[in-house]
Design an enzyme around this catalytic site. Structure first.
Site, PDB file in Angstrom:
ATOM      1  N   ASP A  73       0.778  -1.234   0.000  1.00  0.00           N
ATOM      2  CA  ASP A  73       0.000   0.000   0.000  1.00  0.00           C
ATOM      3  C   ASP A  73       0.812   1.288   0.000  1.00  0.00           C
ATOM      4  OD1 ASP A  73      -2.367   1.487   0.003  1.00  0.00           O
ATOM      5  OD2 ASP A  73      -2.417   1.586   2.182  1.00  0.00           O
TER       6      ASP A  73
ATOM      7  N   CYS B  19     -15.829  -7.041 -16.820  1.00  0.00           N
ATOM      8  CA  CYS B  19     -16.956  -6.185 -16.406  1.00  0.00           C
ATOM      9  C   CYS B  19     -18.083  -6.214 -17.439  1.00  0.00           C
ATOM     10  CB  CYS B  19     -16.487  -4.742 -16.210  1.00  0.00           C
ATOM     11  SG  CYS B  19     -15.602  -4.480 -14.663  1.00  0.00           S
TER      12      CYS B  19
ATOM     13  N   CYS C 164     -21.860  -4.365 -17.542  1.00  0.00           N
ATOM     14  CA  CYS C 164     -22.293  -4.002 -16.178  1.00  0.00           C
ATOM     15  C   CYS C 164     -21.831  -2.588 -15.830  1.00  0.00           C
ATOM     16  CB  CYS C 164     -21.685  -5.007 -15.199  1.00  0.00           C
ATOM     17  SG  CYS C 164     -22.024  -4.643 -13.469  1.00  0.00           S
TER      18      CYS C 164
ATOM     19  N   CYS D 112     -21.554  -0.517 -10.210  1.00  0.00           N
ATOM     20  CA  CYS D 112     -20.746   0.305  -9.288  1.00  0.00           C
ATOM     21  C   CYS D 112     -20.916   1.782  -9.610  1.00  0.00           C
ATOM     22  CB  CYS D 112     -19.277  -0.107  -9.354  1.00  0.00           C
ATOM     23  SG  CYS D 112     -18.594  -0.139 -11.019  1.00  0.00           S
TER      24      CYS D 112
ATOM     25  N   CYS E 115     -22.742   4.431  -6.793  1.00  0.00           N
ATOM     26  CA  CYS E 115     -21.879   5.315  -5.994  1.00  0.00           C
ATOM     27  C   CYS E 115     -22.699   6.527  -5.536  1.00  0.00           C
ATOM     28  CB  CYS E 115     -20.672   5.759  -6.819  1.00  0.00           C
ATOM     29  SG  CYS E 115     -19.723   7.025  -5.950  1.00  0.00           S
TER      30      CYS E 115
ATOM     31  N   CYS F 147     -14.959  10.909  -3.614  1.00  0.00           N
ATOM     32  CA  CYS F 147     -15.122   9.568  -3.040  1.00  0.00           C
ATOM     33  C   CYS F 147     -15.213   9.656  -1.518  1.00  0.00           C
ATOM     34  CB  CYS F 147     -13.938   8.703  -3.466  1.00  0.00           C
ATOM     35  SG  CYS F 147     -13.945   7.062  -2.736  1.00  0.00           S
TER      36      CYS F 147
ATOM     37  N   CYS G  26     -15.658   3.613   2.572  1.00  0.00           N
ATOM     38  CA  CYS G  26     -16.903   3.243   1.882  1.00  0.00           C
ATOM     39  C   CYS G  26     -16.646   1.978   1.085  1.00  0.00           C
ATOM     40  CB  CYS G  26     -17.329   4.376   0.954  1.00  0.00           C
ATOM     41  SG  CYS G  26     -18.699   3.943  -0.142  1.00  0.00           S
TER      42      CYS G  26
ATOM     43  N   CYS H 263     -19.199   0.463  -3.859  1.00  0.00           N
ATOM     44  CA  CYS H 263     -18.916   0.058  -5.247  1.00  0.00           C
ATOM     45  C   CYS H 263     -18.358  -1.358  -5.330  1.00  0.00           C
ATOM     46  CB  CYS H 263     -18.024   1.062  -5.956  1.00  0.00           C
ATOM     47  SG  CYS H 263     -16.460   1.372  -5.143  1.00  0.00           S
TER      48      CYS H 263
END
Ligand code: B12
Ligand code: SF4
Ligand code: SF4
Length: 346
Positions: free
Chosen positions: A131, A185, A188, A191, A195, A211, A238, A241
């Site tokens: 990260d 994906c 689709c 998400c 949101c 966001c 959050c 999504c």
């Protein structure tokens, strides 16, 4: 030492996925500059400062030949936030519930690096990041075959979904690369349509400044007035999504009681009111060695005050009026409390 031997050792150490990407100029790495240019990073200036290195791991470690990409599943069997709508519960993103993933995963990676070092010849170099390194982790993960970057911008594995922590070992060995993952994906857009703030401005493009994860975790100062009501009950991060994504529809396995990702008691489904009523010292203790230290108690209180205003939850508003822990009087927190009470009391 072969790629297969490294993957077998990674599995023993608890990694759910391991794949190899070449250290090369992958096409998607180039999107970063445009993304930064559009201002989508907001206050996350560190992304700008390290952009040269983020564009190519060979700028991080010139001897880099391969990136060993690893993924760790952090899902637990607690309900999704989308199942709790209107429940007064404070919503906390599931990645932050348990132990700090930076610590847990860094230890596992160090064990893998040491194992590799014992087997590699002279001149072996490696750097392990989870990260916080100057690496576009999702791009390398996609090229290592761990999953594709979805329209929500998360890496999705077709078998295990996207509740994954990514990490990687940049190394000087020229290992056999895996086949990159293919985008699944299709047509689709769940998400994008789900949101609450319209932060996914185009498929695969996220404006962080909209966001809720950015607004509740990364943003240090006051939350912009025009964005507060869209925060809902999201007190920290959050997950929407990802929750609506069909690739995460499979219920989680029952929790292993030794899982480091299980929620700490203070963050295991508290109401907004209960969270606000928790003393500063207890919140600080509950956050210790968890990923939530990134925002700290002050920003958590700022967020809960916004949630009380945004949801109009009567008990939460009463709690805002009643409780006067030292950090409630902090100017940043007090301003958001004032906003929430003004909104409802007039
Ligand atoms: C900055 C950051 C954030 C920012 C910005 C997120 C973002 N999408 O960039 C904020 C604070 C909003 C954030 C939120 C979250 N994050 Co975050 N975050 C990062 C971090 C540190 C850097 C990401 C980055 O480089 N962004 C820069 C932009 C350019 O990249 P991007 O949006 O990923 O865009 C890629 C593609 O979408 C595509 N693309 C971009 N533009 C375009 C344009 C076109 C035309 C096309 C075709 C493609 C395309 O190419 C880009 C290549 O990088 C990484 C760790 C790391 N070092 O990589 C973790 C990381 C991405 N985050 C992670 C997590 C878990 C989260 C949250 C789920 C936390 C939460 N629950 O609140 C949310 C998810 C929100 C979301 N939908 O992404 C995980 C994701 C794991 C996974 N399965 O993918 C990571 C990898 C950390 C980790 N080590 O596990 N995060
Ligand atoms: S994390 Fe939440 S606010 Fe951010 S893009 Fe996903 S659904 Fe939107
Ligand atoms: S919700 Fe649909 S469009 Fe979004 S990432 Fe998942 S599969 Fe892709």
């Amino acid at each position: 030492m072969t790629a297969d031997e490294i993957k077998a050792r990674a599995a023993e150490l608890g990694f759910a996925l391991c794949g190899i990407a070449p250290a090369a100029a992958h096409r998607e790495l180039g999107f970063l500059r445009e993304w930064l240019g559009r201002g989508y990073a907001g206050e996350m200036h560190y992304l700008e400062r390290s952009a040269d290195r983020r564009e190519d791991v060979r700028a991080v470690m010139p001897s880099a030949r391969s990136v060993i990409c690893l993924a760790t599943v952090y899902n637990t069997d607690r309900p999704y936030s989308t199942e709790l709508a209107g429940s007064s519960q404070a919503l906390i993103a599931r990645y932050a519930w348990g132990e700090d993933y930076h610590d847990v995963i860094q230890q596992r990676m160090q064990a893998l690096v040491e194992w590799m070092r014992e087997r590699a010849g002279a001149g072996f170099e490696a750097r392990a990041y989870v990260d916080t390194g100057p690496v576009q982790e999702r791009v390398y993960a996609q090229y290592a075959g761990l999953g594709w970057i979805g329209k929500n911008t998360c890496v999705i594995n077709p078998e295990i979904g996207s509740w994954l922590f990514l990490s990687e070992i940049i190394c000087s060995l020229a290992l056999e690369p895996d086949t990159p993952s293919l985008d699944q994906c299709g047509s689709c857009r769940l998400c994008i349509d789900s949101c609450p703030t319209g932060a996914i401005v185009d498929p695969y493009v996220l404006d962080s400044t909209r966001c809720l994860s950015y607004l509740t975790i990364e943003l240090k100062g006051e939350m912009p007035l025009d964005q507060r009501e869209s925060v809902g009950a999201h007190a920290y991060g959050c997950d929407i999504c990802q929750e609506v994504c069909p690739w995460n529809a499979q219920p989680a396995e029952p929790d292993d009681p030794s899982s480091p990702w299980l929620p700490r008691a203070a963050f295991d489904g508290p109401t907004l009111a209960a969270l606000w009523r928790t003393p500063d010292a207890d919140l600080r203790a509950a956050m210790k060695r968890s990923a939530m230290t990134r925002a700290g108690v002050r920003r958590l209180r700022r967020n809960v005050a916004v949630c009380a205003g945004a949801t109009g939850d009567a008990e939460a508003l009463t709690a805002l009026r009643d409780v006067r822990e030292p950090l409630c009087d902090d100017p940043l927190v007090a301003e958001h409390v004032h906003w929430a009470l003004e909104l409802h009391d007039g």
